[in-house]
Design an enzyme around this catalytic site. Structure first.
Site, PDB file in Angstrom:
ATOM      1  N   GLU A 209       2.126  -5.779   4.671  1.00  0.00           N
ATOM      2  CA  GLU A 209       1.751  -4.734   5.627  1.00  0.00           C
ATOM      3  C   GLU A 209       0.916  -5.275   6.787  1.00  0.00           C
ATOM      4  O   GLU A 209       0.277  -4.518   7.509  1.00  0.00           O
ATOM      5  CB  GLU A 209       1.031  -3.600   4.895  1.00  0.00           C
ATOM      6  CG  GLU A 209       1.955  -2.975   3.851  1.00  0.00           C
ATOM      7  CD  GLU A 209       1.385  -1.756   3.165  1.00  0.00           C
ATOM      8  OE1 GLU A 209       0.205  -1.428   3.385  1.00  0.00           O
ATOM      9  OE2 GLU A 209       2.134  -1.125   2.400  1.00  0.00           O
ATOM     10  N   LYS A 342       4.899  10.268   1.640  1.00  0.00           N
ATOM     11  CA  LYS A 342       5.901   9.233   1.926  1.00  0.00           C
ATOM     12  C   LYS A 342       7.255   9.905   1.788  1.00  0.00           C
ATOM     13  O   LYS A 342       7.658  10.256   0.676  1.00  0.00           O
ATOM     14  CB  LYS A 342       5.793   8.096   0.904  1.00  0.00           C
ATOM     15  CG  LYS A 342       4.518   7.291   0.993  1.00  0.00           C
ATOM     16  CD  LYS A 342       4.447   6.306  -0.175  1.00  0.00           C
ATOM     17  CE  LYS A 342       3.320   5.305   0.017  1.00  0.00           C
ATOM     18  NZ  LYS A 342       3.099   4.495  -1.202  1.00  0.00           N
TER      19      LYS A 342
END
Length: 432
Positions: A209, A342
């Site tokens: 990330e 999500k």
């Protein structure tokens, strides 16, 4: 002019070099929407199914030709001719046709890619940006806000090849007056953190990330080096910038205990681990903790919520998996006080909006999130603004798959101006 005339699915590559599903939805009048499904590394056991081929001779078994086949075959046949503006109707057709609880027939990756592409096509046909169309779908037309970023600047756990147990150590630029300023502050701290780590002889390679992934002496040392970087950047920790963590505790939950390699393989009970986290919040201005226990440890979560829930934001990710049935149970039992959103955990835009609404109606916050496997698709930026969710988690200040979302937020803020305030600390549960 919003009738669907063609649907195309294809296999593309995500930020980890694995295949994922991209879909295009074409409408009368030449309007086109295109979207790609993201993919997670640390996943909740109750997430909707991401369909992979399992053919080891191709992409080590991770191909998505079956899911792409579902897009080009049964899904396309079912929605061609339908009105793209009817998002709930389009999503329902796909979910009903799949016929399973967890979308395992077509794959949540197939259904989601089409769902998002459809929303983009419908927005184009209405001559409006995606965030504006999402606000209308959400029943909150014209109501926007810019989200406070949670920037994952030290990666551990499943997102990095290091000895840090806690998966994400994040900064939140709560003292900024705009998202653009928040991003600048985050970038400055990120660069100062590289200097701090290098000064200690530590690695500055990045994880999935975009955050640094050094080997550290303990989990607390990650907070210490971030505190040093915040100071070096000229900001005050706790005032300008607060801290957040994603424990992803399911990943180190073994035989009913929480075993931390970074703490000398010490094993904690649920209560002990909650107090370990509580001690960290006393040492550092940590205002948000995600998945602070295993997803199945609901008794432990009830205790953690009792101990920490009135002081800080407790976010359920693997715990709730963007699923309204599970979230409803959590709300009833007083588990956590925030949900991570999500959209590939549930597999359609309509169900994602329902989860955000349920959370907000119950006084929970909703944090819009990327996955560790991403593409250049920046839909979550529009989702965060269009639902006025208030917070977004989309990685660090490096890797184009992360930065794409920040750049989209900058563009949206520029377009909306004062119609989309940046509310800073007020957006975080327990910090208003």
């Amino acid at each position: 002019m919003s009738k669907i005339v063609k649907v195309i699915g294809r296999e593309i590559i995500d930020s980890r070099g694995n295949p994922t599903v991209e879909a295009e939805v074409h409408l009368e009048g030449g309007f086109v929407g295109m979207a790609a499904a993201p993919s997670g590394a640390s996943t909740g056991s109750r997430e909707a199914l991401e369909l992979r081929d399992g053919d080891k001779s191709r992409f080590l078994g991770k191909g998505v030709t079956k899911a792409v086949g579902a897009v080009n075959g049964p899904i396309a046949q079912a929605i061609v001719g339908k009105d793209a503006k009817d998002q709930a109707g389009i999503d329902k057709i796909m979910i009903d046709l799949d016929g399973t609880e967890n979308k395992s027939n077509f794959g949540a990756n197939a259904i989601l890619a089409v769902s998002l592409a459809n929303a983009k096509a419908a927005a184009a046909s209405k001559g409006m940006p995606l965030y504006e169309h999402i606000a209308e779908l959400n029943g909150t037309p014209g109501k926007f806000s810019m989200p406070v970023p949670m920037m994952n600047i030290i990666n551990g756990g499943e997102h990095a090849d290091n000895n840090v147990d806690i998966q994400e150590f994040m900064i939140q630029p709560v003292g900024a007056s705009s998202v653009k300023e928040a991003i600048r502050m985050g970038s400055e701290v990120f660069h100062h953190l590289a200097k701090v780590l290098k000064g200690k002889g530590m690695n500055t390679a990045v994880g999935d990330e975009g955050g640094y992934a050094p080997n550290l002496g303990s989990n607390a040392e990650a907070l210490a080096v971030i505190a040093e970087a915040v100071k070096a950047a000229g900001y005050e920790l706790g005032k300008d910038i607060t801290l957040a963590m994603d424990c992803a505790a399911s990943e180190f939950y073994k035989d009913g205990k929480y075993v931390l390699a970074g703490e000398g393989n010490k094993a904690f009970t649920s209560e002990e681990f909650t107090h370990f986290l509580e001690d960290l919040t006393k040492q550092y201005p940590i205002v948000s903790i995600e998945d602070g226990l295993d997803e199945s440890d609901w008794d432990g979560f009830a205790y953690q919520t009792k101990v920490l829930g009135d002081k800080i934001q407790l976010v359920g990710d693997d715990l709730f998996v963007t699923n309204t049935k599970i979230l409803k149970e959590g709300i009833e039992k007083g588990i956590a006080n925030s949900i991570l959103i999500k959209f590939n955990q549930i597999g359609s835009l309509t169900e994602t909006l329902a989860a955000i609404k349920m959370a907000k109606d119950a006084g929970y916050t909703a944090v819009i999130s990327h996955r560790s496997g991403e593409t250049e698709d920046a839909t979550i930026a529009d989702l965060a603004v269009g639902t006025a969710a208030g917070q977004i988690k989309t990685g660090s200040m490096s890797r184009s798959d992360r930065v794409a979302k920040y750049n989209q937020l900058i563009r949206i803020e520029e377009a909306l101006g004062e119609k989309a305030p940046y509310n800073g600390r007020r957006e975080i549960k327990g910090q208003a």
